[in-house]
Structures are given as C-alpha cells and as structure tokens.
Design an enzyme around this catalytic site. Structure first.
Site, PDB file in Angstrom:
ATOM      1  N   ASN A   9       0.856  -1.188   0.000  1.00  0.00           N
ATOM      2  CA  ASN A   9       0.000   0.000   0.000  1.00  0.00           C
ATOM      3  C   ASN A   9       0.892   1.239   0.000  1.00  0.00           C
ATOM      4  O   ASN A   9       1.506   1.576   1.013  1.00  0.00           O
ATOM      5  CB  ASN A   9      -0.902  -0.017   1.244  1.00  0.00           C
ATOM      6  N   TRP A  10       0.963   1.914  -1.137  1.00  0.00           N
ATOM      7  CA  TRP A  10       1.839   3.078  -1.258  1.00  0.00           C
ATOM      8  C   TRP A  10       1.316   4.304  -0.533  1.00  0.00           C
ATOM      9  O   TRP A  10       2.036   5.293  -0.398  1.00  0.00           O
ATOM     10  CB  TRP A  10       2.035   3.429  -2.736  1.00  0.00           C
ATOM     11  N   LYS A  11       0.048   4.284  -0.114  1.00  0.00           N
ATOM     12  CA  LYS A  11      -0.563   5.438   0.534  1.00  0.00           C
ATOM     13  C   LYS A  11      -0.398   6.675  -0.380  1.00  0.00           C
ATOM     14  O   LYS A  11      -0.579   6.567  -1.581  1.00  0.00           O
ATOM     15  CB  LYS A  11       0.022   5.631   1.934  1.00  0.00           C
ATOM     16  N   HIS A  96      -9.050   0.615   5.758  1.00  0.00           N
ATOM     17  CA  HIS A  96      -7.690   0.714   6.269  1.00  0.00           C
ATOM     18  C   HIS A  96      -7.694   1.593   7.523  1.00  0.00           C
ATOM     19  O   HIS A  96      -8.501   2.510   7.653  1.00  0.00           O
ATOM     20  CB  HIS A  96      -6.777   1.320   5.194  1.00  0.00           C
ATOM     21  N   GLU A  98      -6.034   4.023   8.531  1.00  0.00           N
ATOM     22  CA  GLU A  98      -5.970   5.470   8.303  1.00  0.00           C
ATOM     23  C   GLU A  98      -7.295   6.012   7.788  1.00  0.00           C
ATOM     24  O   GLU A  98      -7.669   7.150   8.098  1.00  0.00           O
ATOM     25  CB  GLU A  98      -4.818   5.796   7.357  1.00  0.00           C
ATOM     26  N   GLU A 168      -4.659  -5.397  10.911  1.00  0.00           N
ATOM     27  CA  GLU A 168      -3.623  -4.380  11.043  1.00  0.00           C
ATOM     28  C   GLU A 168      -3.871  -3.588  12.320  1.00  0.00           C
ATOM     29  O   GLU A 168      -4.670  -2.649  12.324  1.00  0.00           O
ATOM     30  CB  GLU A 168      -3.572  -3.468   9.818  1.00  0.00           C
ATOM     31  N   GLY A 174       2.884   2.391  10.986  1.00  0.00           N
ATOM     32  CA  GLY A 174       3.813   3.504  10.841  1.00  0.00           C
ATOM     33  C   GLY A 174       4.558   3.877  12.112  1.00  0.00           C
ATOM     34  O   GLY A 174       5.197   4.925  12.170  1.00  0.00           O
ATOM     35  N   SER A 213       3.864  -2.131  10.307  1.00  0.00           N
ATOM     36  CA  SER A 213       5.324  -1.970  10.381  1.00  0.00           C
ATOM     37  C   SER A 213       6.070  -3.211   9.891  1.00  0.00           C
ATOM     38  O   SER A 213       7.085  -3.613  10.456  1.00  0.00           O
ATOM     39  CB  SER A 213       5.745  -1.613  11.811  1.00  0.00           C
ATOM     40  N   GLY A 234       3.025  -1.143   4.253  1.00  0.00           N
ATOM     41  CA  GLY A 234       2.917   0.277   3.968  1.00  0.00           C
ATOM     42  C   GLY A 234       4.230   0.873   3.527  1.00  0.00           C
ATOM     43  O   GLY A 234       4.658   0.727   2.383  1.00  0.00           O
ATOM     44  N   GLY A 235       4.925   1.559   4.446  1.00  0.00           N
ATOM     45  CA  GLY A 235       6.138   2.301   4.101  1.00  0.00           C
ATOM     46  C   GLY A 235       7.204   1.494   3.396  1.00  0.00           C
ATOM     47  O   GLY A 235       7.897   2.010   2.512  1.00  0.00           O
TER      48      GLY A 235
END
Length: 249
Positions: A9-11, A96, A98, A168, A174, A213, A234-235
């Site tokens: 997931n590139w966000k 998600h 976020e 998640e 994050g 993470s 994610g990141g």
C-alpha cells in the site's frame, strides 16, 4: 491451499512518473512464484500507469486504496468501484486504519464499500484492527470480530464473494512497532474461526493478511506463523528495492 498474498500500500506516495519507474525496477528484479500473488495499491492517479505496466501478468495485480459506495453522482474527490475497475484495478482496500482513524470511516461505511466492490466484481480486502487503548483494555478480539461482521454485513452471497481480510493493529501502523508473530497468529485464528461461523468451510479459502510496520527484516518470520497468509505492507513497499525483498520472502 491458500496462496500467499503480498500487498503493498503506497498510501500518498509515488505519482504516475514515480510509479512507472518503480514498476520497471520491480519487474526487472522480481522472480515470479506460483505460490503467491503480489498486489500493489498505488494512489488512484497512478493506477492506470501501473495497470498498463502489468498488462499480461497473472502474478502481480493492481488495486485501489479506497472507493465510494455510490455508483455515480455529486461526490467531489471520490471514485466509484466501477471507475476503479475501468482504470485497471482488480482489488480495493476497505477500512484501512488510516481511513478509519484519520478520515472517520465507520463500520457501516465499510459495509457499503464492500457491497459496492462486490457488485463491480472487484476483490476487496477488509481491514480490521485495534488501537493501543483497546488492546490494553483487552478488547482486541471483541473489536475485530465486530469490525469483521459489520464490514461484511451488507455483502450478499459471501460464500461466493471474492475477498480477503487484513488484520492491522492501529498501534503498529507507521510506528515501527510490530505485533509478534504469535500475537498476530492468535488474532488471525480468531478471525478464521469467526469466518467459519459466518460462511462455513469456505472460510478456509479466505486469505488473512497481517499489516503493521512490516519490513524486509521481519517479513519471513511473520509469514512462517500459523494462519498468516500474507502481508499488507505500507512504508516498506514504497521503494522498489525494499518491496522486492518482501515480495520474495
């Protein structure tokens, strides 16, 4: 046997130009494997670029990070499930952490999005997870079961619907904190048991992913745990070199 699912997931990262460069680098180094599916969730503006670059690939697919439940209308800034499919997406993230905790998305809204995705024949990935306060209060199991049941409550024919679940924990998104493989496996078992109550043995075919993470250093350990069928990253999925290591874990 469930196929392993590695989802990135590139966000809000990697616009069209960066997405094109990423895919070229990734495909140049990725060795296809029959035991897994790789999904990339770019920002909506980059979906057509990624879809075009992946044309003809069965092992790597593209998704969207969010949809709106209406088919069309005066909803500035939103995209429908049909629009996402027309742009080349085959999968959609729903709920998600976020979306829930930054944008206030509710279980009821997630249910509408799951239904919209199913109607458009998009595979959906429903995300569930607890905050640190809920975890410390011992509410994790109750909460994820509620999110699971309410999120799927409006989708008819769940036995034939094409979907996945992602656990998640909000406290691990994050933050650099990661649920232990044992803790994640335990919650995945809870979700699998609840799914069996809902849809019988069909539940054994539903992939349940872990997200929070994840990085190249912990991916293999998480994947080795019981009932963890894949990872929602994610990141660590934003850079091609990092994502390559995870996708091949």
């Amino acid at each position: 046997m469930r196929r392993r699912v590695l989802a990135g997931n590139w966000k809000m990262n990697n616009g069209p130009s960066a997405a094109k460069s990423f895919i070229e680098t990734f495909l140049g180094g990725y060795k296809s494997s029959a035991d897994r599916t790789v999904i990339i969730f770019p920002p909506a503006v980059s979906v057509p670029v990624v879809a075009s670059a992946l044309e003809g690939r069965q092992d790597v697919t593209v998704g969207v990070q969010n949809i709106y439940w209406a088919e069309k209308g005066a909803f500035t800034g939103e995209i429908s499930a049909a629009m996402a499919a027309d742009a080349g997406a085959a999968v959609v993230l729903v709920g998600h952490s976020e979306r829930r905790h930054v944008f206030g998305e509710t279980d009821a809204q997630c249910a509408k999005k799951c239904l919209a995705a199913a109607k458009a024949k998009l595979r959906f990935m429903l995300c569930v997870g607890e905050t640190i306060e809920q975890r410390e209060a011992g509410q994790t199991e109750t909460l994820v079961i509620q999110q699971l049941r309410e999120g799927l409550s409006q989708t008819p024919n769940l036995i034939s619907a094409d979907f996945m679940i992602a656990y998640e924990p909000v406290w691990a998104i994050g933050t650099g904190l990661t649920a232990s493989a044992a803790d994640a496996s335990a919650i995945h078992g809870v979700l699998r048991t609840e799914l069996r109550k809902m849809i019988g043995t069909r539940a054994d075919a539903i992939p349940i992913l872990y997200g929070g993470s994840v990085n190249p250093g912990n991916a293999a350990g998480l994947l080795a745990a019981e009932d963890i069928d894949g990872l929602l990253v994610g990141g660590a999925s934003v850079e091609a070199s990092s994502w390559l290591k995870i996708a091949q874990a």
